[in-house]
Design an enzyme around this catalytic site. Sequence first.
Site, PDB file in Angstrom:
ATOM      1  N   GLU A  80       0.861  -1.179   0.000  1.00  0.00           N
ATOM      2  CA  GLU A  80       0.000   0.000   0.000  1.00  0.00           C
ATOM      3  C   GLU A  80       0.899   1.231   0.000  1.00  0.00           C
ATOM      4  O   GLU A  80       1.705   1.417   0.911  1.00  0.00           O
ATOM      5  CB  GLU A  80      -0.912  -0.010   1.226  1.00  0.00           C
ATOM      6  CG  GLU A  80      -1.925   1.114   1.232  1.00  0.00           C
ATOM      7  CD  GLU A  80      -2.789   1.127   2.491  1.00  0.00           C
ATOM      8  OE1 GLU A  80      -3.746   1.912   2.520  1.00  0.00           O
ATOM      9  OE2 GLU A  80      -2.477   0.384   3.454  1.00  0.00           O
TER      10      GLU A  80
ATOM     11  N   ASP B 159      -4.943  10.100   9.093  1.00  0.00           N
ATOM     12  CA  ASP B 159      -3.577   9.747   9.478  1.00  0.00           C
ATOM     13  C   ASP B 159      -3.104  10.440  10.749  1.00  0.00           C
ATOM     14  O   ASP B 159      -3.384  11.609  10.988  1.00  0.00           O
ATOM     15  CB  ASP B 159      -2.614  10.070   8.331  1.00  0.00           C
ATOM     16  CG  ASP B 159      -2.850   9.171   7.137  1.00  0.00           C
ATOM     17  OD1 ASP B 159      -3.082   7.974   7.363  1.00  0.00           O
ATOM     18  OD2 ASP B 159      -2.820   9.654   6.001  1.00  0.00           O
TER      19      ASP B 159
END
Length: 266
Positions: free
Chosen positions: A46, A57
């Site tokens: 990924e 995030d």
Amino acid sequence: MLMSKLADVFKNHKVFIPFIVADDPDFETTVKNVVALAKGGADIVELGIPFSDPVADGPVIQAADLRAFAANVRTKTVFDIVEAARKETAVPIVFLTYLNIVFKYGYDAFLKRCADLNVAGLVIPDLPYESRDEIVPIAEKYGIDIIPLITPTSGHRIEKIAKSASGFIYVVSSMGITGERDEFFAGLKALVAEIKQYTNVPTAIGFGIHTPEQAQTMAGIADGVIIGSAIVDLVAKEKQQAPAAIEKFTKQIRVAVDAKKQISVK
């Protein structure tokens, strides 16, 4: 729809999906990192496309995005990294990206470029289920999976998300942002079991996993395990020496994940 390249990866064994940020710390190291992850035993890599407002995030990945911006990363840079890596590895690659990046590039142009480079899927954390029709038909045209996320608070939406999924389903291990943690959502096993009532599409658990022991536990619950922040942190510490370090870490996770009983995804 074309047969999913990603779903095939999950046949007969547990899958490990490591995550790194593109162009962190630089172009050449990222290419080497992708190859190192593949050599270490990653089933799928990924690759995060840096974004200025990465809502999903935590601080480790946000810092990596900033390092990539300092290296002058562009969307074209990310495609060029994959093109360079493709000279050395055929490992399946998925992008983690935010919708605005794809929109600005142009949905069709972005997905065509993905197909040209054998990028098999996209994880788009800020794509609402209700808006997926603006991109999914184009992705299907190019044989690319739009990988949905299911969280502990998806509730009544789980059924429709699962039934429309392709490639694999990204199961979020706990609420909040990415980053290493020691405790996960207590109902994770029940959440995966509920998803399985509605689909045979494989599941992979991510967010917070950072040790071989945790990876092994999660491999006992889902079809695959995703690790991001722990690897991105290694890249931050090792810089240009990161390929050797992350290959070693990947091998450790590979052993842990493989210790779980092999499964067959229908």
